[in-house]
Design a protein around this motif. Structure first.
Motif, PDB file in Angstrom:
ATOM      1  N   LEU A 287      49.665 -11.789   8.068  1.00 51.94           N
ATOM      2  CA  LEU A 287      50.912 -11.041   8.063  1.00 51.94           C
ATOM      3  C   LEU A 287      50.558  -9.561   7.955  1.00 51.94           C
ATOM      4  O   LEU A 287      50.095  -9.109   6.906  1.00 51.94           O
ATOM      5  N   GLN A 288      50.737  -8.843   9.046  1.00 54.32           N
ATOM      6  CA  GLN A 288      50.532  -7.403   9.038  1.00 54.32           C
ATOM      7  C   GLN A 288      51.830  -6.751   8.610  1.00 54.32           C
ATOM      8  O   GLN A 288      52.864  -6.948   9.255  1.00 54.32           O
ATOM      9  N   MET A 289      51.770  -5.984   7.536  1.00 51.55           N
ATOM     10  CA  MET A 289      52.965  -5.356   6.975  1.00 51.55           C
ATOM     11  C   MET A 289      52.816  -3.853   7.062  1.00 51.55           C
ATOM     12  O   MET A 289      51.917  -3.281   6.439  1.00 51.55           O
ATOM     13  N   ASN A 290      53.677  -3.235   7.826  1.00 54.42           N
ATOM     14  CA  ASN A 290      53.674  -1.777   7.982  1.00 54.42           C
ATOM     15  C   ASN A 290      54.967  -1.194   7.434  1.00 54.42           C
ATOM     16  O   ASN A 290      55.947  -1.909   7.228  1.00 54.42           O
ATOM     17  N   SER A 291      54.966   0.100   7.225  1.00 53.55           N
ATOM     18  CA  SER A 291      56.157   0.807   6.732  1.00 53.55           C
ATOM     19  C   SER A 291      56.750   0.091   5.525  1.00 53.55           C
ATOM     20  O   SER A 291      57.956  -0.146   5.454  1.00 53.55           O
ATOM     21  N   LEU A 292      55.907  -0.220   4.584  1.00 52.00           N
ATOM     22  CA  LEU A 292      56.350  -0.982   3.421  1.00 52.00           C
ATOM     23  C   LEU A 292      57.348  -0.203   2.584  1.00 52.00           C
ATOM     24  O   LEU A 292      57.278   1.027   2.476  1.00 52.00           O
ATOM     25  N   LYS A 293      58.273  -0.949   1.997  1.00 49.85           N
ATOM     26  CA  LYS A 293      59.335  -0.387   1.168  1.00 49.85           C
ATOM     27  C   LYS A 293      59.252  -0.993  -0.231  1.00 49.85           C
ATOM     28  O   LYS A 293      58.747  -2.108  -0.392  1.00 49.85           O
ATOM     29  N   PRO A 294      59.774  -0.295  -1.227  1.00 52.65           N
ATOM     30  CA  PRO A 294      59.763  -0.867  -2.585  1.00 52.65           C
ATOM     31  C   PRO A 294      60.412  -2.254  -2.647  1.00 52.65           C
ATOM     32  O   PRO A 294      59.963  -3.100  -3.429  1.00 52.65           O
TER      33      PRO A 294
END
Length: 114
Positions: free
Chosen positions: A80-87
């Motif tokens: 799972l590539q996770m970009n632009s992560l948010k709180p």
């Protein structure tokens, strides 16, 4: 089948992480798989799913355009590539079949600071 998640950590908002799910057993390539997450005080939810051959994917609305699910059946591994992560992505992330068919692993903690 045993599932082992890894790759979590602490990251600032806007950052990226890549999670891995290593599966034991010979049935991995035959089944659709999914990434799930559970935030404190909330129910576990589906984040993304991928067909057995990897050609079809599905994403929760909250992660569309930011997360990418993939798999390597030769390695019995899902990513799972996770970009632009948010709180609000902060949670323990788990992998399992889609639908759920295995015991849960220990998960991997993802913490996104603002």
């Amino acid at each position: 089948v045993q599932l082992v998640e890894s790759g979590g950590g602490l990251v600032q908002a806007g950052g990226s992480l890549r999670l891995s799910c290593a599966a034991s057993g010979s049935t991995f390539s035959a089944n659709a798989m999914g990434w799930y997450r559970q935030a404190p005080g909330k129910q576990r939810e589906l984040v993304a799913a991928i067909a057995s051959g990897g050609g079809t994917t599905h994403y929760a609305d909250s992660v569309k355009g930011r997360f990418t699910i993939s798999r390597d059946n030769a390695k019995n591994t899902m990513y799972l590539q996770m970009n632009s992560l948010k709180p609000e992505d902060t949670a323990v992330y788990y992998c399992n079949g889609y639908p759920i068919r295995h015991y849960w692993g220990q998960g991997t903690q993802v913490t996104v600071s603002s």
